[in-house]
Design a protein around this motif. Structure first.
Motif, PDB file in Angstrom:
ATOM      1  N   HIS A 154       0.836  -1.241  -0.164  1.00 37.78           N
ATOM      2  CA  HIS A 154      -0.054  -0.119   0.072  1.00 37.78           C
ATOM      3  C   HIS A 154       1.197   1.285  -0.098  1.00 37.78           C
ATOM      4  O   HIS A 154       1.391   1.854   1.000  1.00 37.78           O
ATOM      5  CB  HIS A 154      -0.926  -0.189   1.169  1.00 37.78           C
ATOM      6  CG  HIS A 154      -2.144   0.947   1.024  1.00 37.78           C
ATOM      7  ND1 HIS A 154      -2.083   2.258   1.390  1.00 37.78           N
ATOM      8  CD2 HIS A 154      -3.673   0.678   0.744  1.00 37.78           C
ATOM      9  CE1 HIS A 154      -3.125   2.533   1.406  1.00 37.78           C
ATOM     10  NE2 HIS A 154      -4.109   1.902   0.896  1.00 37.78           N
ATOM     11  N   HIS A 163      -7.218   2.073  -5.433  1.00 41.01           N
ATOM     12  CA  HIS A 163      -7.809   3.164  -5.015  1.00 41.01           C
ATOM     13  C   HIS A 163      -8.349   3.798  -6.629  1.00 41.01           C
ATOM     14  O   HIS A 163      -7.907   3.697  -7.730  1.00 41.01           O
ATOM     15  CB  HIS A 163      -6.917   4.285  -4.365  1.00 41.01           C
ATOM     16  CG  HIS A 163      -6.151   3.655  -3.090  1.00 41.01           C
ATOM     17  ND1 HIS A 163      -5.016   3.214  -3.253  1.00 41.01           N
ATOM     18  CD2 HIS A 163      -6.971   3.625  -1.847  1.00 41.01           C
ATOM     19  CE1 HIS A 163      -4.849   2.817  -2.071  1.00 41.01           C
ATOM     20  NE2 HIS A 163      -5.965   3.013  -1.255  1.00 41.01           N
ATOM     21  N   HIS A 172      -9.390  -3.907  -0.739  1.00 44.35           N
ATOM     22  CA  HIS A 172      -9.142  -3.651   0.218  1.00 44.35           C
ATOM     23  C   HIS A 172      -9.727  -4.810   1.272  1.00 44.35           C
ATOM     24  O   HIS A 172      -9.114  -4.959   2.315  1.00 44.35           O
ATOM     25  CB  HIS A 172      -9.456  -2.160   0.705  1.00 44.35           C
ATOM     26  CG  HIS A 172      -8.561  -1.090   0.615  1.00 44.35           C
ATOM     27  ND1 HIS A 172      -8.758  -0.485  -0.550  1.00 44.35           N
ATOM     28  CD2 HIS A 172      -7.781  -0.686   1.190  1.00 44.35           C
ATOM     29  CE1 HIS A 172      -7.668   0.246  -0.786  1.00 44.35           C
ATOM     30  NE2 HIS A 172      -7.147   0.328   0.429  1.00 44.35           N
ATOM     31  N   PHE A 300      -4.665   2.308  10.613  1.00 43.30           N
ATOM     32  CA  PHE A 300      -5.108   2.129   9.343  1.00 43.30           C
ATOM     33  C   PHE A 300      -6.032   1.018   9.068  1.00 43.30           C
ATOM     34  O   PHE A 300      -6.962   1.072   8.453  1.00 43.30           O
ATOM     35  CB  PHE A 300      -3.827   2.078   8.336  1.00 43.30           C
ATOM     36  CG  PHE A 300      -4.197   1.608   7.078  1.00 43.30           C
ATOM     37  CD1 PHE A 300      -4.611   2.643   6.140  1.00 43.30           C
ATOM     38  CD2 PHE A 300      -4.127   0.534   6.566  1.00 43.30           C
ATOM     39  CE1 PHE A 300      -4.870   2.433   4.811  1.00 43.30           C
ATOM     40  CE2 PHE A 300      -4.340   0.149   5.390  1.00 43.30           C
ATOM     41  CZ  PHE A 300      -4.679   0.947   4.371  1.00 43.30           C
ATOM     42  N   HIS A 304      -9.865   0.901   7.866  1.00 46.91           N
ATOM     43  CA  HIS A 304     -10.611   0.211   6.842  1.00 46.91           C
ATOM     44  C   HIS A 304     -11.355  -1.062   7.003  1.00 46.91           C
ATOM     45  O   HIS A 304     -12.182  -1.403   6.188  1.00 46.91           O
ATOM     46  CB  HIS A 304      -9.225  -0.413   5.847  1.00 46.91           C
ATOM     47  CG  HIS A 304      -9.118   0.513   4.629  1.00 46.91           C
ATOM     48  ND1 HIS A 304      -9.875   0.627   3.366  1.00 46.91           N
ATOM     49  CD2 HIS A 304      -8.170   1.561   4.616  1.00 46.91           C
ATOM     50  CE1 HIS A 304      -9.311   1.369   2.815  1.00 46.91           C
ATOM     51  NE2 HIS A 304      -8.335   2.424   3.634  1.00 46.91           N
TER      52      HIS A 304
END
Ligand code: CU
Length: 405
Positions: A154, A163, A172, A300, A304
């Protein structure tokens, strides 16, 4: 008499984890001594030693119940059944549910399972919290562990794989699942929790859990928290500067209700990539605020996980689990890696433009409990995570507040 119970159709103890989606199981008589007829009635039930509870059913549809009677031949042939966690009653500890098999009054078999689901990180027990940070810290291993692969998946260079196009959510989902399976290979009782960024989550931002930022954004941990040894890109520590009071939710984010109301077709729902997803990232300065460095902060993955949970809730609300249903996805011609039949980088191992120059981490981690999504998942393999369209598609995770569909 003795029976063997197999959870997730496996005799392997690491397969003894269930969630809301039904786990295929089987039972067979391994020692028929004492049987008075060729078919024996075996009664399944469970004993709760903690918070977890399960239900049983005989076939692929119908209600689950607390007990189940099965007719099992003494020849040793296996008889199928299903086990699922009882919605709202997940485990807090490994093996906190015991499944018993009785013939008459005699106990003929027994094993322990865990109802393991992804929970709100703000509501974890101290034990759940401590096991999670220990697993994260071990995966990182002061910068020398396999976490480095997840960090390298990432980055700015790899960003177009994940993305700004319809594959954002499927990619994801696979990424979180891969990381969660690595955490579970360290401690199988761990499930990745989520940060509900539209609600106050003061218990996440403590020194015992994901840390407290000082005035320049250096995240501080308690002496017992192994995340104090976190290291990425050769640099110790985490930089994270919240632009909001961590006693409350960050301002300006779409709430869960607003996100679920974006629309019943994927192109409308996918705008959650900006708000709340992007807005949650930029409610901080530091690593988590930009794509190239976000994965250096373990928070993070909780952010997510909530984005993925919102997708799961939306999928349930509008019956969008089947990638063959047009509104489940955006079927326009998308960039490579963002179309249903495309394999996803890095698990496909493909390097060179238009894919990134490297493919860190190899194949997606296997699970002892389920076979999907396989080592090289396609975009379409991320949709049916509960196996509600096709049982073999089950990915082996569930959210505490999203029932089986
Ligand atoms: Cu991302």
């Amino acid at each position: 008499m003795n029976v063997e119970l197999q959870i997730n159709n496996s005799a392997n103890p690491p397969a003894r984890f269930v969630s809301w989606a039904p786990s295929p199981c089987r039972i067979r008589i391994t020692n028929p001594s004492g049987a008075t007829s060729p078919i024996v009635t075996v009664r399944l039930s469970f004993v709760a030693a903690g918070t977890g509870a399960v239900g049983f059913r005989k076939t692929t549809s119908g209600l689950f119940s607390a007990t189940l009677s099965l007719s099992v031949p003494i020849t040793g042939v296996s008889v199928p059944f299903f086990v699922a966690g009882r919605f709202g009653q997940p485990s807090t500890n490994n093996s906190d549910v015991r499944i018993d098999a009785h013939v008459g009054a005699a106990l003929v078999g027994s094993l322990k399972v865990m109802v393991r689901v992804r929970k709100n990180a703000n509501n974890l027990t101290a034990g759940e919290r401590d096991r999670l940070v220990a697993a994260f810290a071990q995966l990182n291993n002061q910068g020398a562990g396999r976490f480095a692969d997840f960090r390298d998946m990432h980055t700015n260079v790899t960003s177009p794989q994940a993305h700004g196009a319809p594959g954002f959510l499927p990619w994801h989902r696979a990424y979180l699942l891969d990381l969660e399976r690595e955490l579970q290979s360290i401690d199988p009782s761990v499930a990745l929790p989520y940060w509900r960024f539209d609600q106050p989550s003061p218990n996440i931002f403590t020194r015992e859990f994901f840390g407290v930022s000082d005035s320049i954004g250096t995240v501080q941990f308690s002496a017992a928290n192994p995340l104090q040894f976190w290291r990425t890109d050769g640099v110790p520590g985490i930089n994270r500067r919240p632009f909001f009071s961590t006693a409350v939710a960050p301002p300006g984010l779409r709430t869960e209700a607003q996100t679920l109301a974006l629309g019943n077709a994927y192109p409308a729902f996918r705008t959650l990539e900006g708000n709340p997803h992007g807005s949650a990232h930029t409610s901080f300065g530091g690593f988590i605020s930009s794509i190239g460095t976000a994965a250096r902060d373990p928070l993070f993955f909780l952010l997510h996980c909530n984005v993925d949970r919102l997708w799961a809730k939306w999928q349930r609300q509008f019956s969008r689990f089947d990638p063959a249903v047009a509104a489940s996805f955006d079927g326009a011609a998308n960039p490579i890696g963002h179309n249903l039949p495309n394999t996803m980088w890095p698990w496909n191992g493909i390097t060179g433009a238009p894919r990134p120059p490297t493919a860190p981490g190899g194949a997606l981690a296997a699970s002892p409990c389920v076979s999907a999504p396989g080592p090289q998942p396609r975009v379409r393999d991320s949709f049916d995570y509960q196996g509600s369209v096709n049982a073999v598609s089950r990915l082996g995770f569930d959210y505490d507040d999203v029932p089986f569909s």
